[in-house]
Write an enzyme that holds these catalytic residues in place. Structure first.
Site, PDB file in Angstrom:
ATOM      1  N   ASP A 128       0.848  -1.191   0.000  1.00 28.26           N
ATOM      2  CA  ASP A 128       0.000   0.000   0.000  1.00 28.26           C
ATOM      3  C   ASP A 128       0.882   1.239   0.000  1.00 28.26           C
ATOM      4  OD1 ASP A 128      -2.309   1.483  -0.013  1.00 28.26           O
ATOM      5  OD2 ASP A 128      -2.604   1.367   2.159  1.00 28.26           O
ATOM      6  N   HIS A 135      -4.133  13.829   0.772  1.00 23.88           N
ATOM      7  CA  HIS A 135      -4.394  12.919   1.883  1.00 23.88           C
ATOM      8  C   HIS A 135      -3.215  12.946   2.868  1.00 23.88           C
ATOM      9  CE1 HIS A 135      -5.568   9.370   4.160  1.00 23.88           C
ATOM     10  NE2 HIS A 135      -4.379   8.835   3.912  1.00 23.88           N
ATOM     11  N   GLU A 200     -10.660   3.785   3.408  1.00 21.13           N
ATOM     12  CA  GLU A 200      -9.752   4.593   2.593  1.00 21.13           C
ATOM     13  C   GLU A 200     -10.020   4.246   1.135  1.00 21.13           C
ATOM     14  OE1 GLU A 200      -5.652   4.175   3.886  1.00 21.13           O
ATOM     15  OE2 GLU A 200      -5.944   5.730   5.421  1.00 21.13           O
ATOM     16  N   GLU A 202      -9.089   3.907  -2.481  1.00 22.69           N
ATOM     17  CA  GLU A 202      -7.821   3.742  -3.191  1.00 22.69           C
ATOM     18  C   GLU A 202      -8.033   3.030  -4.527  1.00 22.69           C
ATOM     19  OE1 GLU A 202      -4.451   2.519  -0.954  1.00 22.69           O
ATOM     20  OE2 GLU A 202      -5.294   3.161   0.975  1.00 22.69           O
ATOM     21  N   ASP A 234      -9.079   0.244   1.839  1.00 22.98           N
ATOM     22  CA  ASP A 234      -8.104  -0.068   2.891  1.00 22.98           C
ATOM     23  C   ASP A 234      -8.736   0.320   4.235  1.00 22.98           C
ATOM     24  OD1 ASP A 234      -5.824  -0.485   4.424  1.00 22.98           O
ATOM     25  OD2 ASP A 234      -4.915   1.436   3.856  1.00 22.98           O
ATOM     26  N   ARG A 238      -8.619   3.886  13.151  1.00 23.18           N
ATOM     27  CA  ARG A 238      -7.778   5.062  13.406  1.00 23.18           C
ATOM     28  C   ARG A 238      -7.232   5.115  14.826  1.00 23.18           C
ATOM     29  NH1 ARG A 238      -6.436   6.027   8.360  1.00 23.18           N
ATOM     30  NH2 ARG A 238      -8.218   6.593   7.058  1.00 23.18           N
ATOM     31  N   GLN A 241      -4.437   2.696  14.944  1.00 21.58           N
ATOM     32  CA  GLN A 241      -3.344   3.234  14.117  1.00 21.58           C
ATOM     33  C   GLN A 241      -2.559   4.321  14.861  1.00 21.58           C
ATOM     34  OE1 GLN A 241      -4.821   4.902  10.424  1.00 21.58           O
ATOM     35  NE2 GLN A 241      -2.794   5.381   9.632  1.00 21.58           N
ATOM     36  N   LYS A 254      -4.739  -2.011  10.053  1.00 24.13           N
ATOM     37  CA  LYS A 254      -5.055  -2.113   8.630  1.00 24.13           C
ATOM     38  C   LYS A 254      -5.276  -3.547   8.164  1.00 24.13           C
ATOM     39  CE  LYS A 254      -3.800   2.225   7.343  1.00 24.13           C
ATOM     40  NZ  LYS A 254      -4.586   3.119   6.476  1.00 24.13           N
ATOM     41  N   THR A 258      -9.162  -5.955   3.817  1.00 18.92           N
ATOM     42  CA  THR A 258      -9.010  -5.015   2.707  1.00 18.92           C
ATOM     43  C   THR A 258      -9.946  -5.519   1.618  1.00 18.92           C
ATOM     44  OG1 THR A 258      -6.674  -4.722   3.260  1.00 18.92           O
ATOM     45  CG2 THR A 258      -7.373  -3.960   1.091  1.00 18.92           C
ATOM     46  N   GLU A 368     -10.622  12.380   7.175  1.00 17.62           N
ATOM     47  CA  GLU A 368     -10.475  13.706   6.579  1.00 17.62           C
ATOM     48  C   GLU A 368     -11.807  14.447   6.498  1.00 17.62           C
ATOM     49  OE1 GLU A 368      -7.495  13.428   3.057  1.00 17.62           O
ATOM     50  OE2 GLU A 368      -8.259  11.424   3.471  1.00 17.62           O
TER      51      GLU A 368
HETATM   52 CA    CA Z   1      -4.040   3.182   2.747  1.00 15.32          CA
END
Ligand code: CA
Length: 421
Positions: A128, A135, A200, A202, A234, A238, A241, A254, A258, A368
């Site tokens: 990844d 971002h 996320e 992606e 993904d 948080r 993380q 993570k 996925t 975000e």
């Molecule tokens: Ca990611």
């Protein structure tokens, strides 16, 4: 000019899968024993292995024909993009409205509604990246307000090795993960279900032909190693993380799940939708020569995030952005990954990193959109969200549109959050 097919649903201007697209996937049909390679056309799937059995692929090389009967795409990927191109062109010819092959091909069309889509290949390794500068800047300013964009960002494509065993195909539900968090910096850490579950948005790239260990992939040839693109979610916890990511980066925040979209859209299908080569801001360094060369632009792909809560009958759109503004192209990510001689293998998956734009409506994660949970979203039915709740379904969609060309879509990448056990 859009091509016409005798498959009527492929001529609908709103379809993701016109005859110009023909993305690869792997499906299991009702009453069939094993997984089979397919090509999407309108609301149907061309059973490629069935075409082989019926002798409809005799125009392509025998090795390629044999690869089409495998239960996954790795063998075909390993043969390089000419092999995939030959299969798509042969099938496209038979799908054309004026083709005389309709009666031969039609028995090998399966309605999508009667099939189950599978992960399309053995994904040996998953990497990844972090190629979206908006971002990276947004997240950096939340995690490190004094130092949002680290000094290496504009020089080296940042990435980490993810985990391929927990990659699942669209439509697979997953459990809210447990993990260690430290919500109060003055109290000891805790263990329990994540309270800040996020997505996320992606784009993923599947490697086709690989490179030998110790050999590099020059940037000029990087796209020859790209079998095609899909959507990647993904999923990210948080709170886990924030506590675990230093000094070695993402880990259990993570790798619990996925999600990928099932169809792999080839670069051939995306060629009409090239973005202008990315213009770096004045004062930014130029890429080092191994990342520069004769690189072409990325793709003007529009990406959308939709959310359906258990209280909603239809999903609502949370964001819409473009893949064209990424700081590093997929070609640069491939060249960089192999720049130390690391061997990429057919079926490896490289994800772009979260695609976020400059505007708020183009942010590709809840982190975000709600600015770390400080600005809750109010949904049209009055519900509020900071992060995902149990039963929420996240849906990604993506498509390319340009005057004079058929719309090329990616289908959907969906996942539902189940309660923690
Ligand atoms: Ca990611």
């Amino acid at each position: 000019m859009a091509l016409k097919s005798w498959v009527e649903s492929a001529n609908d201007p709103a379809t993701d899968f016109p005859i110009e697209n023909l993305p690869f996937g792997v499906f299991r049909g009702a009453g069939q024993d094993g997984p089979r390679i397919g090509l999407a056309i309108g609301d149907h799937i061309v059973d490629v292995a069935g075409c082989y059995d019926a002798g409809l692929l005799e125009a392509v090389d025998e090795l390629v024909q044999a690869a089409c009967t495998a239960p996954g795409l790795n063998e075909l990927m390993a043969l390089g993009n000419d092999a995939a191109r030959a299969v798509r062109q042969t099938v496209a010819g038979m799908l054309r409205a004026e083709s005389l092959m309709r009666s031969e091909l039609e028995p090998h069309l399966v309605p999508m509604a009667h099939t189950e889509m599978l992960v399309p290949c053995d994904i040996g390794d998953y990497t990844d990246f972090y190629a979206g500068i908006h971002h990276a800047t947004n997240v950096g300013s939340m995690f490190r307000p004094d130092n949002p964009l680290l000094p290496n960002y504009k020089w080296v494509p940042i990435g980490y090795h993810g985990r391929s065993s927990s990659i699942v195909v669209s439509g697979t539900a997953f459990r809210r993960p447990h993990g260690q968090t430290r919500p109060d910096p003055n109290a000891p850490p805790q263990f329990g279900p994540t309270r800040r579950l996020d997505y996320e948005l992606e784009v993923g790239l599947f490697i086709g032909r690989g490179n030998e260990l110790g050999e590099r992939i020059p940037i000029e040839r990087a796209e020859e190693h790209a079998f095609g693109l899909c959507l990647v979610n993904d999923w990210s916890a948080r709170d886990i993380q924030t506590w675990e990511y230093q000094p070695l980066g993402p880990f259990l925040a993570k790798n619990f799940a996925t999600t990928i979209s099932p169809w792999i859209v080839t670069l051939d299908a995306l060629e009409p939708f090239r973005a202008a080569p990315f213009a770096r801001a004045q004062g930014d360094p130029q890429p080092l020569p191994y990342l520069a060369g004769s690189q072409r632009g990325g793709f003007d792909l529009t990406l959308e995030v939709w959310l359906r809560t258990p209280a909603m009958s239809a999903p609502v759109r949370l964001s819409r952005g473009s893949f064209g503004g990424m700081y590093w192209t997929m070609a640069q990510l491939v060249a960089h990954h192999a720049s130390n001689g690391c061997n990429l293998e057919p079926g490896d998956l490289l994800a772009s990193g979260t695609v976020s734009g400059e505007t708020k409506e183009s942010r590709g994660s809840l982190l975000e959109l709600t600015w770390g949970g400080k600005e809750p979203l109010t949904l049209p039915n009055g519900e509020q969200r900071t992060f995902l709740e149990d039963g929420d379904e996240v849906i990604f969609r993506a498509y390319c549109e340009r005057e004079g060309y058929a719309r090329i879509g990616f289908g959907e990448c969906r996942g539902v959050v189940l309660p923690a056990t």
